[in-house]
Each structure stands twice: as structure tokens, then as C-alpha cells.
Design an enzyme around this catalytic site. Structure first.
Site, PDB file in Angstrom:
ATOM      1  N   CYS A   1      34.742 -30.077 -19.407  1.00 57.05           N
ATOM      2  CA  CYS A   1      36.061 -29.520 -19.506  1.00 57.05           C
ATOM      3  C   CYS A   1      36.765 -30.543 -19.347  1.00 57.05           C
ATOM      4  O   CYS A   1      37.350 -30.843 -18.039  1.00 57.05           O
ATOM      5  CB  CYS A   1      36.133 -28.620 -18.590  1.00 57.05           C
ATOM      6  SG  CYS A   1      35.159 -27.154 -18.737  1.00 57.05           S
TER       7      CYS A   1
ATOM      8  N   CYS B   1      38.250 -27.910  -8.210  1.00 54.40           N
ATOM      9  CA  CYS B   1      39.408 -28.366  -7.194  1.00 54.40           C
ATOM     10  C   CYS B   1      39.823 -27.078  -6.381  1.00 54.40           C
ATOM     11  O   CYS B   1      40.989 -27.032  -6.390  1.00 54.40           O
ATOM     12  CB  CYS B   1      40.637 -29.050  -7.932  1.00 54.40           C
ATOM     13  SG  CYS B   1      41.319 -28.095  -9.222  1.00 54.40           S
TER      14      CYS B   1
END
Length: 477
Positions: free
Chosen positions: A312, A433
Site C-alpha cells: 500500500c 499509523c
């Protein structure tokens, strides 16, 4: 990687009215900071588009000085970030139900309130008069009276002096500075800490309650404040172009205050600086990247001549880090969901002088993928962004159980796909994240139960503000 894949209407879209911004003509050029901020916020309210994406679309319409551009960004991002606090203050001064106020007018009130409450450098009279004047420029002269009345009443609410601790009549400006009001606007922080933290720090109440199940009130307050303030930026040196000590010396020679970071490639900027003006940027000597994100590439530790997959990859910040660690030798496949996103990877690679990166659209029919095996794979999965809510303020209004479940399925699917293409001797790093265990260690342990041949070797857990963004990485062999 931000969770563009999971979309849901934000609070502003739910409050949209018939008299919407579609009836307000968009100017050929934006000639004031507040005018630009208004249209950026309206675009966000109507379409849920990130402020930064709208800025890129309208870049050719902007006719502003650098100072006005910075003010427009401060107001637009600040209003998104602190909208719940601003709404609480504005609603306290309304003489009609909020649903009776047109949605674009509410945006204008938020712009004025943000300047009055959050920005010390703008005099109250200027914040009021400029916002009232903007109503006229938007061809909504009938709004002027209400805007003037509400904003002036807010100025009368503001008490003299700055408080140093949370109270029902204070909101945080920084870690130890609180704006005081003459009346209590928020829940009592002792009796109802979740309610106070939600409204005074501007986070959805379920998010605050979730954090309080895992952290103390003090820790939760510190994280909320971290997300609401401007924090240090970090540079990641391009080891193919320079060394850290060399770049530190070059930046210091230009009068830039910098210091070494904790990761081996990290340099911390001690003050805000325009990136394009920094020595070495155009030459590809560094990339802007937080330390917690650098840890993903360092944990995977790809080697020269290996075959590596970044699943990704856009916009390519971690991809280029992997290529630099490989000394630009070997094969690095970078995949993502659209050509536009792949183009960003290619642009970043070109600036940094990296040639070992191949970009491919994901899920395209290709016989190569059926048998392809990799030495190392980075799964930087779409996630809630809960660890970077300061950099992506829009994300805090998208955190909910439905979105999380959808993301969890995507994260599981990516891991399963990666395991199919990982050599038996290979290694994989799962990275987000987010600092939510439901997206990290809990999910990973559940997936690994179906892969007894794979072993969790190491985990990195980054809490927001300790000392950088929140995030998670796990190395699997």
C-alpha cells in the site's frame, strides 16, 4: 496510509441545509485568507474531502501572499480540528436552534470564533470586522447582523488572563495555557473528565471514552493536546545522497535549528520552515517523514539485491525509504489502488534519484502475481489514523465502530495476501499509523493463529507524543 477506502459522512455533512454553498459563487481567484478558508471548509463539509486535497485542486485560483496562505491553512485546518469546541461556544450564544442556521453561515461563524478564541495574534476587532465583511463578499449581506452579534458576544465571554489548568470555563491553547471564559461552557473536568476532554479538546466522546479505558486521565489529556498543537517535523536523510552529520552541518550553516533524531536517518527541525526553501530538498537529500514512520522501514531492513513488495505504497514515503535502505539495488514493487496515487510514488522516487522502484496497480489481472515470491514485504495497511490525528484532523471525525470493522477486514485481507507471496525464509512488517490494539496486536495475533509457520519477532508501539506520532509495527518471520 490514510483510510481513504473507508468513507462516511462527517458531522458537517449531516448538518447540511437546503441553502448550501452551491448557491454561493466560487471566485475566480481567492484574494483573502478568510475567503480561501471558507471555501476549503465548505468543500470539506459538503464532500468530506481532505483540506490538503482541496488546496491542490484550487492552487491556480490562489492569489495570496505566503503570510495569507499560512493564515488560510491555520484557520481551515484549525476549524476542522477544533470544531466541537467552537460549536459549543457558538451554541451558547445562539437565540435560535442550531438547525435553523444555514450550514454555510455556521462555517462563517466557526471561522470568526476560531480567530477570537484560538489565535492570539489577531486582534478581536479585526477578527470580527473581517468575518462580517466576508459575509458581504459571499453575497450574503443578510448574514452580517447575526455574524456581528454572535462574534461580539463571544468577545464579551472571554475573561482576562490565562489559566494554567483545566476548568469548566477554560479550553486548552497549549500544554499549560488555557483560555478562560466568564461562564462555564464545558463539563466539570473532575466530575466528568470524558465530557470535558471531548468538548474542550474537540474529540468525539466515544473516542475519549475508549482512550480512558486504556490510559489515565492525565495521559489522555496529554495525547489530546499533542494532536491539537504544532509539533516538530522530521527529515529522513537520503543515504545515497548525503550523511546525517553532513546535512546537519549544511542546514545549520543556513541558520536552521536542527538536531539528530532517534532513528538513524532522522533530523528534527526545531522550528517551522518552508520545505522547498531548505538546502538539499530539490537535490533529493531528504524526505519529510515522522520518526515513528521511519521505524517501519528500519524494522523490515531490506537488503540490496532482494525482491521487496510495498503493498500500500502511495504516496511513496516509506517506499523510497526501502529503496534507500536497499542502496537502490534489487527489485522493489510498489502497488496501490489508482494511477494518480502511483504517480505520486514515481514523483518522489524521481526527486530522490531512485530507480529500483516498479509501480503497479493492485488487483490487476497479471500472471506474474500468481507465482511471485518476495524476500520482504511491507504491509502499511489502511487504518483509522488514530496516531496521526494532528496531521490529519479530518480523521478524528471518522473514528467509529463501523469504520473500524471495515478497516479490520481490509487489514486481514492484506495480511493473508502478503503471506501467500512471502518466501518461507522471508520477513514481513505489518505497520499502521494507529495506536489502537484492535488494528494492531489484537488483529495480528488473530491472523497469526492461522499461520503457525510464521512467528512474531518484534513489535514497536508508538504512543502519540512519546516523542512523535502514534503508530505500530510488527516484524514477522
Amino acid at each position: 496510509m490514510r483510510s481513504d477506502i473507508v468513507k462516511k459522512k462527517n458531522v458537517w455533512q449531516q448538518n447540511a441545509s437546503a441553502d448550501d454553498a452551491d448557491a454561493i459563487p466560487i471566485p475566480q481567484y481567492f484574494r483573502s485568507a478568510r475567503q480561501l478558508a471558507f471555501f476549503l471548509l465548505e468543500e470539506y463539509r459538503r464532500t468530506d474531502q481532505f483540506i490538503s486535497d482541496s488546496m491542490q485542486q484550487w492552487e491556480r485560483r490562489i492569489d495570496l501572499s505566503s503570510a495569507d496562505w499560512r493564515l488560510a491553512m491555520e484557520i481551515s485546518i484549525g476549524v476542522v480540528r477544533r470544531q466541537l469546541t467552537l460549536d459549543t461556544i457558538i451554541e451558547s450564544q445562539l437565540t435560535r436552534p442550531r438547525e435553523k442556521v444555514e450550514a454555510p453561515l455556521w462555517t462563517l461563524l466557526q471561522i470568526g470564533a476560531y480567530q477570537l478564541v484560538m489565535l492570539d495574534q489577531i486582534p478581536d476587532h479585526a477578527a470580527v470586522s473581517e468575518t462580517v465583511e466576508l459575509a458581504g463578499k459571499l453575497q450574503r449581506v443578510r448574514w452580517k447582523k447575526m455574524v456581528n452579534a454572535i462574534l461580539r458576544s463571544i468577545t464579551r465571554l472571554t475573561a482576562d488572563g490565562i489559566a494554567t489548568e483545566p476548568q469548566s470555563n477554560t479550553i486548552p491553547l497549549s500544554a499549560d495555557r488555557y483560555r478562560s471564559f466568564s461562564i462555564g461552557l464545558f463539563p466539570n473536568p473532575i466530575a466528568d473528565p470524558a465530557g470535558y476532554l471531548s468538548k474542550a479538546f474537540s474529540f468525539p466522546l466515544p473516542v475519549i471514552r475508549d482512550w480512558l479505558t486504556r490510559f489515565s486521565v492525565q495521559q489522555t489529556m496529554q495525547m489530546a493536546q499533542w494532536f491539537n498543537q504544532r509539533n516538530n517535523l522530521y527529515l529522513r536523510i537520503n543515504a545515497l545522497q548525503t550523511g546525517r552529520e553532513q546535512l546537519l552541518e549544511e542546514l545549520q550553516a543556513e541558520g536552521i535549528q536542527v538536531s539528530p533524531g532517534d532513528e538513524p536517518q532522522a533530523i528534527r527541525l526545531e522550528e517551522p520552515v518552508a520545505m522547498e526553501n531548505l538546502v538539499g530538498f530539490s537535490a533529493g537529500k531528504f524526505t519529510i517523514q515522522d520518526q515513528s514512520a521511519m521505524a517501519a522501514g528500519n524494522l523490515l531492513n531490506p537488503q540490496p539485491e532482494e525482491t521487496v513488495w510495498d503493498m500500500c505504497a502511495a504516496p511513496g514515503t516509506k517506499t523510497t525509504h526501502l529503496a534507500e535502505l536497499m542502496y537502490n539495488r534489487g527489485t522493489l514493487i510498489a502497488t496501490d489502488v489508482s494511477c494518480d496515487r502511483l504517480e505520486k510514488i514515481e514523483q518522489n522516487a524521481s526527486r530522490l534519484g531512485l530507480t529500483c522502484i516498479e509501480t503497479h496497480l493492485v488487483n490487476q489481472p497479471d500472471e506474474i502475481w500468481s507465482a511471485k515470491q518476495f524476500d520482504a514485504i511491507l504491509v502499511d495497511a489502511p487504518c483509522s489514523n488514530s496516531g496521526v490525528l494532528g496531521k490529519r484532523p479530518e480523521a478524528r471525525w471518522r473514528l467509529d465502530e463501523v469504520s473500524l470493522k471495515e478497516l479490520n477486514q481490509i487489514q486481514r485481507d492484506l495480511l493473508e495476501q502478503a503471506f501467500q507471496h512471502l518466501k518461507s525464509s522471508g520477513r514481513l512488517v505489518y505497520s499502521t499509523c494507529s495506536f489502537d490494539p484492535r488494528e494492531n496486536e489484537d488483529l495480528l495475533q488473530d491472523v497469526l493463529r492461522g499461520h503457525p509457520d510464521r512467528k512474531l519477532v518484534r513489535e514497536n508501539r508508538h504512543l502519540p507524543g512519546s516523542p512523535c506520532d502514534g503508530g505500530y509495527q510488527a516484524l514477522i518471520e
